[in-house]
Design an enzyme around this catalytic site. Structure first.
Site, PDB file in Angstrom:
ATOM      1  N   ASP A  61       0.826  -1.222   0.000  1.00  0.00           N
ATOM      2  CA  ASP A  61       0.000   0.000   0.000  1.00  0.00           C
ATOM      3  C   ASP A  61       0.854   1.264   0.000  1.00  0.00           C
ATOM      4  OD1 ASP A  61      -2.177  -1.680   0.138  1.00  0.00           O
ATOM      5  OD2 ASP A  61      -2.964  -0.904   2.021  1.00  0.00           O
ATOM      6  N   CYS A 100      -4.033  -5.528  -3.060  1.00  0.00           N
ATOM      7  CA  CYS A 100      -2.864  -6.326  -2.667  1.00  0.00           C
ATOM      8  C   CYS A 100      -2.687  -7.612  -3.462  1.00  0.00           C
ATOM      9  CB  CYS A 100      -2.971  -6.721  -1.199  1.00  0.00           C
ATOM     10  SG  CYS A 100      -3.105  -5.368  -0.043  1.00  0.00           S
ATOM     11  N   HIS A 158      -0.201 -13.975   0.548  1.00  0.00           N
ATOM     12  CA  HIS A 158      -1.518 -13.498   0.090  1.00  0.00           C
ATOM     13  C   HIS A 158      -1.945 -14.046  -1.272  1.00  0.00           C
ATOM     14  CE1 HIS A 158      -4.518  -9.910   0.528  1.00  0.00           C
ATOM     15  NE2 HIS A 158      -5.057 -11.100   0.771  1.00  0.00           N
TER      16      HIS A 158
END
Lengths: 466, 466
Positions: A61, A100, A158
C-alpha cells in the site's frame, strides 16, 4: 451553475511537454533527485557471466509519492533514494492491480491476475481450495529453481491459504511470513483476530515489530554461504494498516484486544495519522537500508538485481500527487507505484526511465536474466525488459491493462481508457493531464472506441467474475 | 477483509506536537518560508492615527496549498509569498463555506451565510428577487462608507442578480465585475452563455483576460488622488474554471462557442491540466504583485491593510495537502484557505499565526479598525481580531461553524465534528490528524455529543433549507 467536486494534480510546464508523461510526475522534493538523474537510454551493455541474485522488495500500500525521491513533502527515505540513485528510477511503473493480492498473483505468475480465480479477489479473503496458486502452477520461484536458484519468501504471501496453498508448494524453498493480507505488526493477528505467522507451513511465534523481524531474516538469508544464485522475495507489510510504527506496541496491544473481542477492526479506521504513517515508511526505508548493507557487506551488491516496488497505489495516509484516486481505484493514484531497479556494475547509475512498465514485466525480465524460460502452457502476459535494459532495443508498444470487478483501465501510448465503478467511460491524455480531470470522452470518440475494444479483447481471454 | 479506499495527509512529527494544528499543515516547499517566520504573539502595538485603507484580495477556488508558501510542489507565487513575509500568514484560516457565494455573503455581511436565503445557495444560481443582500442590509462597505470611506468592488460579486441586487446598492460606490459565479476569462459569458460584465449596473465590454482587466482597474483605483481612506474588494475569479491562462484565448473561443451553442459547459470538464492551472495561479500572483507595487508606488503601503484569502477550498486541480476533501465538502480541504494579513509598520513582519480564524472575523476586524460599528440589528457572527492583533489579548475560545445542505461541521479547540453527505457523524482530533482519517466517533462519544449539540444550537438560529 453545474459545478462539481474535485480536489487534487501534473506540472508539465515545469519540465516541458516532451517527457511530460514521466518527468512531470515528480514534485519539488523529487527535484533534487531528478537533477542528478540522466534519462535511461537503451544500449548494449555487457552482461556479467555470473547469473545474478534477485532481491525483490515489495512495500504494501505504499503510494506513488510516499518516497522523497518520488515527491513526498515530509517523509524522508534516504536509503531508497540512494537505491534509486544507484540504478534506474521508473516514473511510469505500474502495479498489476489496485489491491494487494491480484498484484502478487501477477508478480508470482507473470500473468494477468484474472487468469486464476484467486486473482479476482479484491483482495483475496476466502480460505478455500480454489483461490490460490495451484501446486502444479509454474511461478517465478519454480522457474528459477528449475535452473538452479535457491529461493525464499519472507513476509506477506496473500495468494491462497493453508491447507491448500503455500509458497513452499510452488517453488519457494523457504517461507517465513503471513498468509493473508494484513497482520498486526506485533501480535501477528489477522483481520479476524487469528494468529497468522508461519515458518513454512508451521505456525511460528515472533512478537517483534514485523518489519524488523523480516529484515533480520533477510539479512541472515543474504549472509548465508552458498554456491547457487538466489531469489529472495521480501514482502514487507509496511506501510499497510494497522497504523503502528516500531514504537507503537501499546497501540498494538489495545487494537489486538479490540479485534480479538470483536470490538474493533484491524483496518484501524479510528487510528493513525500522517505522523505515524511517516514513522512507518521511514522505518521501512531504514530496514531496506539494512538489507542493502548486508548485500554490500557480503560483497554481493554487484551480483544482485534489486527491484523495489509497491503492490498497489496509496491508501488513506499516502501521498499520490500529482495523481488522483488511490488503492481500490484504477486512477493513476491506484496503480502508479514507486519502481526502482538497481544492478550496480551492469546497469548505469542515476538514471530515470519514463517507459510504462507493469508488475508482470518484472517476472518476465527476471526469468530471462536468470537464464530460465517461461512455461509453454503458461506464457507470460508481461514483457521482458531485458532487450530494453541490456540489448539496446526499444520497448515494444503494447497496451497496459487492468481489470477489476467494477473498474476497467487500459493505457495505450499516453491515452488512458477508464471505466469507473459507476459504469461510466472516461478518456484521458496522460501527457497533458496525469491528474485525470480533463475527460476527452466526448471530444475523441474514435480513440475511446479503439481503447475500449482493446480492453475488451484482452479481458475476453480471462476468467469471469462470480 | 473490510478494507476501504482512501488517499491523501500532517507531518506533526516534523514540527513537534505543540503547535501541530497549525504548523504541521505546511509542506516542505513551505519550509523555507516557515524558517523565516516567527510565531505571531499578541502584544500592544501602536495604532496609527490615520485610519487605514483596506485592500481585500480574494482568490476563487484557490486551494489551501496552491501557493508556494503554503506547500505547493510546483506552483511558484513569489509576490504572495512576499506579502506573507511582510505580515502574518495564518495556517488555520477558514472560509465561511465550502462554495463561492455563501463565503461572500459571510464576508460582506459579517454574518453566517445562513442568515440570508441567498446564502443557502451552494452556490447561488437563481436570478430572483429573494436571493441576494437586500438593499437595506448593512454591509462591510456600507458600514465603512458610513464613517467616510470610499468603497469599490472589482470582480466577482455573486450575492444576488439584477434587477434586484447589486453591490452599488449596498455600500460600494463603484463596481466593475460579474454578478454570477463564473465567467469566461476572455468572452465574459457565464455558465448559461450570457454575457456577464458590468460597470455599476450597466453592461460593459472588455475582452482582455479578466485577471488583467481587474488588475488594471485596481491599479487605477489605488493611484487616484483622494482625501478619504478607502476599501477595495478585489475579487478575482482566478483560478476558478474555465481552465484558461492568459495565453489561452483560443481555448476561450472554442469553449465560448460550445457553451453558447449548448454543446459544452463553462465548467470545462473536458479541459484543463495542472500546467494550465499553474499558469493561472502564477498569473494571479503576478497580478497581485502589480497591485501591491501600485500601493508601494503611491506611498500607501504603510496605510493599507491587505487581506488575501480564498472563498473556499480547492477545486479539481488544486493542491490541498495535508488535507482531504475539497470544494463542496466540509473536510479541511474544502474550507481551509490561504489567509494572509499585511499592515506594514503596524503589524510585525514575517509572522505566522496558528489561531483558527474565519471569513466573518475579517469583517468584524476591518469594521473595528475603520472606527465603525456593526449595526445593532445585524450583529456580526465573526469575532474582531483587533484585540489579538493590536491589544495584547488572546483570542477568545469559540466554536467555528459551517453548515451546508448535506454537510455539517464544527470545530472546538482541536476537535472537529463533521457530518458528511451520507448523514454519518465523524469526530477528528486535528492536532494529530488533520488528514481526517482517524474517526474518533466511537471512541469519544461524549465529545461527539458535546460538539453536535453546539452545532445544533448555532444552526437553530438560521434559515431553513428549502
Amino acid at each position: 451553475m453545474s459545478e462539481r467536486t474535485g480536489s487534487r494534480v501534473s506540472r508539465r510546464t515545469l519540465i516541458g511537454g516532451a517527457v511530460a508523461t514521466g518527468a512531470a510526475a515528480t514534485g519539488v522534493a523529487a527535484a533534487a533527485t531528478m537533477e542528478q538523474e540522466q534519462p535511461f537510454e537503451t544500449a548494449q551493455r555487457p552482461v556479467p557471466e555470473r547469473r545474478p541474485n534477485f532481491l525483490i522488495v515489495l512495500g504494501d500500500d505504499l503510494g506513488w509519492g510516499d518516497l522523497s525521491s518520488y515527491g513526498a513533502p515530509t517523509i524522508r527515505t534516504p536509503h531508497l533514494d540512494r537505491l534509486a540513485a544507484s540504478g534506474v528510477r521508473f516514473t511510469n511503473g505500474y502495479s498489476a492491480s489496485s489491491v494487494c493480492s491480484p498484484t502478487r498473483f501477477g508478480l508470482y505468475t507473470g500473468r494477468y491476475p484474472g487468469r486464476l480465480h484467486g486473482g479476482l479477489g479484491e483482495p483475496l479473503a476466502e480460505k478455500n481450495d480454489v483461490d490460490g496458486i495451484p501446486t502444479d502452477h509454474p511461478t517465478l520461484a519454480s522457474l528459477l529453481k528449475g535452473v538452479g536458484y535457491e529461493t525464499a519468501m519472507l513476509g506477506k504471501w496473500h495468494c491462497g491459504f493453508l491447507p491448500s496453498f503455500s509458497p513452499t508448494r510452488v517453488g519457494w524453498d523457504e517461507f517465513f511470513g503471513n498468509f493473508g493480507g494484513a497482520v498486526d505488526y506485533f501480535s501477528k493477528i489477522d483481520t479476524s483476530g487469528i494468529h497468522d505467522l508461519y515458518e513454512g507451513e508451521v505456525e511460528a511465534e515472533d512478537l517483534r515489530y514485523y518489519t524488523h523481524a523480516l529484515t533480520e531474516r533477510a539479512v541472515e538469508y543474504i549472509a548465508r554461504p552458498r554456491e547457487h544464485p538466489w531469489l529472495l522475495n521480501l514482502n514487507f507489510t509496511t506501510p499497510h494498516w494497522p497504523w503502528e510504527g516500531p514504537q507503537d506496541r501499546a497501540v498494538s496491544e489495545d487494537l489486538t484486544r479490540r479485534v480479538v473481542n470483536g470490538d474493533g477492526l484491524l483496518a484501524h479506521f479510528d487510528g493513525g495519522s500522517l505522523g505515524v504513517y511517516r514513522s512507518m515508511v521511514e522505518d521501512l526505508d531504514r530496514s531496506v537500508g539494512r538489507v542493502l548493507a548486508a548485500l554490500d557487506h557480503g560483497g554481493q551488491i554487484h551480483d544482485t538485481v534489486v527491484l523495489f516496488a509497491s503492490d498497489n497505489g496509496g491508501e488513506r495516509f499516502s501521498y499520490v500527487w500529482p495523481f488522483t484516486g488511490g488503492k481500490y481505484t484504477l486512477n493513476e493514484g491506484g496503480i502508479r507505484v514507486p519502481t526502482i531497479l538497481s544492478w550496480p556494475g551492469t546497469l548505469p547509475r542515476g538514471r530515470v526511465s519514463h517507459e510504462p512498465v507493469i508488475t508482470m514485466d518484472w517476472t518476465a525480465t527476471i526469468v530471462e536474466l536468470a537464464g530460465a524460460r517461461p512455461d509453454e502452457e503458461h506464457p507470460f502476459d508481461g514483457t521482458s525488459l531485458v532487450p530494453y535494459l541490456l540489448r539496446g532495443q526499444a520497448l515494444p508498444e503494447r497496451p497496459l491493462f487492468w481489470r477489476m470487478h467494477d473498474w476497467r483501465a487500459l493505457r495505450a501510448g499516453t491515452l488512458k481508457y477508464l471505466q469507473t465503478d459507476d459504469g461510466s467511460d472516461h478518456l484521458y491524455d496522460l501527457s497533458a493531464d496525469q491528474h485525470e480531470q480533463a475527460d476527452l470522452v466526448d471530444l475523441r470518440p474514435d480513440d475511446l472506441d479503439r481503447l475500449r475494444a482493446a480492453w475488451e479483447k484482452i479481458a475476453g481471454d480471462q476468467l469471469p467474475y462470480d
